[in-house]
Design an enzyme around this catalytic site. Structure first.
Site, PDB file in Angstrom:
ATOM      1  N   ASP A 154       0.842  -1.197   0.000  1.00  0.00           N
ATOM      2  CA  ASP A 154       0.000   0.000   0.000  1.00  0.00           C
ATOM      3  C   ASP A 154       0.876   1.245   0.000  1.00  0.00           C
ATOM      4  O   ASP A 154       1.890   1.302   0.673  1.00  0.00           O
ATOM      5  CB  ASP A 154      -0.936   0.001   1.212  1.00  0.00           C
ATOM      6  CG  ASP A 154      -0.211   0.158   2.536  1.00  0.00           C
ATOM      7  OD1 ASP A 154       0.791  -0.555   2.755  1.00  0.00           O
ATOM      8  OD2 ASP A 154      -0.632   0.998   3.357  1.00  0.00           O
ATOM      9  N   SER A 155       0.490   2.231  -0.801  1.00  0.00           N
ATOM     10  CA  SER A 155       1.167   3.523  -0.864  1.00  0.00           C
ATOM     11  C   SER A 155       2.627   3.353  -1.276  1.00  0.00           C
ATOM     12  O   SER A 155       2.902   2.861  -2.370  1.00  0.00           O
ATOM     13  CB  SER A 155       1.013   4.246   0.471  1.00  0.00           C
ATOM     14  OG  SER A 155       1.418   5.587   0.374  1.00  0.00           O
ATOM     15  N   ALA A 156       3.586   3.694  -0.407  1.00  0.00           N
ATOM     16  CA  ALA A 156       4.987   3.435  -0.739  1.00  0.00           C
ATOM     17  C   ALA A 156       5.219   1.955  -0.982  1.00  0.00           C
ATOM     18  O   ALA A 156       6.012   1.565  -1.848  1.00  0.00           O
ATOM     19  CB  ALA A 156       5.892   3.922   0.390  1.00  0.00           C
ATOM     20  N   VAL A 182      -2.010  -1.060  -3.894  1.00  0.00           N
ATOM     21  CA  VAL A 182      -3.049  -0.315  -3.177  1.00  0.00           C
ATOM     22  C   VAL A 182      -2.634   1.149  -3.077  1.00  0.00           C
ATOM     23  O   VAL A 182      -1.604   1.469  -2.488  1.00  0.00           O
ATOM     24  CB  VAL A 182      -3.272  -0.912  -1.782  1.00  0.00           C
ATOM     25  CG1 VAL A 182      -4.342  -0.122  -1.032  1.00  0.00           C
ATOM     26  CG2 VAL A 182      -3.676  -2.382  -1.891  1.00  0.00           C
ATOM     27  N   HIS A 285      -6.806   7.999   1.250  1.00  0.00           N
ATOM     28  CA  HIS A 285      -5.510   7.354   1.382  1.00  0.00           C
ATOM     29  C   HIS A 285      -5.322   6.849   2.810  1.00  0.00           C
ATOM     30  O   HIS A 285      -5.486   7.599   3.772  1.00  0.00           O
ATOM     31  CB  HIS A 285      -4.387   8.348   1.043  1.00  0.00           C
ATOM     32  CG  HIS A 285      -3.058   7.701   0.831  1.00  0.00           C
ATOM     33  ND1 HIS A 285      -2.646   7.259  -0.399  1.00  0.00           N
ATOM     34  CD2 HIS A 285      -2.050   7.398   1.683  1.00  0.00           C
ATOM     35  CE1 HIS A 285      -1.440   6.730  -0.299  1.00  0.00           C
ATOM     36  NE2 HIS A 285      -1.065   6.792   0.969  1.00  0.00           N
TER      37      HIS A 285
END
Length: 316
Positions: A154-156, A182, A285
């Site tokens: 997810d994200s990074a 994600v 987010h």
């Protein structure tokens, strides 16, 4: 359009749970403050949870192995946590890994890669790929079927999942059957006006991840502004996306990263890679893992686990 009252209240709760990312605190102090006030849910029970290590270019890379059925050989998921390459660890995403393991019936290996600014790009990438290769090489001992191996994050961590999928393709392995991305960050090059990705402008304030926080993460992670154009940093800029594993790219309505994630899904599809985009209505987010409290988060978790189950069943 604005988020629902339920989502706005949860964003407010998340924002109050710790200091602002762009508060000016040094990274180490920010990590300590966030850990002290961590409010992550427990996550479901998993039969086996144990620590492990993979050899990395700068020393051992800590891992956490989740196996729902000890003694069985299951599909495997190498998971990379979010946190802007600066925050996050095995504990911050323990509940997420438990949700994925329980929801897919697969074995999950979480990776505690080195963080910036102490270890700027490409340290996280190097650790992530080293961990993926170690999991594939030791699949038998981990109770993992090496022919049904996926990456997720997810994200990074979504960035690292996308990047390691590219590196694995270019290196001739490990073979991957799926990548679950994600709300990934996939393009670090400047979008100062928000014209390239309108969601940067539309969702840059009030929805947990802010423009100021993204700029701060960028300053911490990049050793040099030129690094932003490196495909290992910005996987959307890779010369070719052909031959990559099928993908789910999950985005959220009120996420600054929404448009670049969806641009990556379109680029994958244009390169002949089966790619599904799921946009979580009323989402923002950071929602993954909070399904116990929020409807959009439950939809996000269901989308991720269903896509991975389908990928493993199709490959089988």
């Amino acid at each position: 359009m604005r988020p629902s009252q339920e989502t706005l209240e949860f964003i407010e709760f998340m924002t109050r749970s710790g200091p602002r990312i762009d508060s000016g605190l040094p990274a180490a102090e920010l990590r300590a403050a966030l850990q002290e006030r961590r409010t992550s849910p427990a996550g479901p029970e998993v039969a086996l949870v144990r620590g492990a290590e993979a050899p990395g270019p700068a020393g051992p890379v800590p891992l956490r192995h989740y196996h729902p059925e000890p003694g069985a050989v299951l599909p495997g998921i190498v998971f990379f946590h979010g946190g802007g390459f600066v925050l996050g660890d095995l504990d911050s995403h323990d509940h997420v890994c438990r949700i994925i393991a329980a929801g897919t019936g697969a074995s999950v290996v979480a990776v505690d890669y080195r963080l910036a600014p102490e270890h700027p790009f490409p340290a996280a990438v190097e650790d992530a790929f080293a961990a993926l290769r170690w999991v594939a090489a030791n699949a038998g001992e981990l109770g993992i079927d090496p022919g049904r191996l996926a990456v997720a994050g997810d994200s990074a961590g979504g960035n690292l999942a996308a990047v390691t999928a590219q590196l694995a393709r270019d290196a001739g392995g490990p073979g991957l059957v799926f990548q679950a991305l994600v709300y990934p960050v996939v393009d670090w090059t400047p979008d100062e006006t928000g014209e390239r990705y309108p969601s940067h402008r539309e969702n840059g304030e009030d929805y947990f991840l802010t423009t100021g926080a993204m700029e701060w993460f960028c300053e911490q992670y990049l050793g040099s502004p030129a690094d932003a154009a490196d495909p290992r940093c910005s996987p959307l800029l890779a010369g070719s996306l052909e031959g990559l594993p099928p993908a789910l790219v999950l985005t959220a309505d009120f996420d600054p990263l929404r448009d670049e994630g969806e641009a990556y899904a379109r680029a994958l599809a244009a390169a002949g890679v089966p790619a599904t985009t799921v946009r979580i209505n009323d989402g923002f987010h950071g929602i993954l893992g909070f399904g116990a409290f929020l409807g959009p988060a439950r939809r996000a978790e269901a989308a991720v686990t269903a896509a991975l189950r389908h990928a493993f069943a199709s490959d089988g």
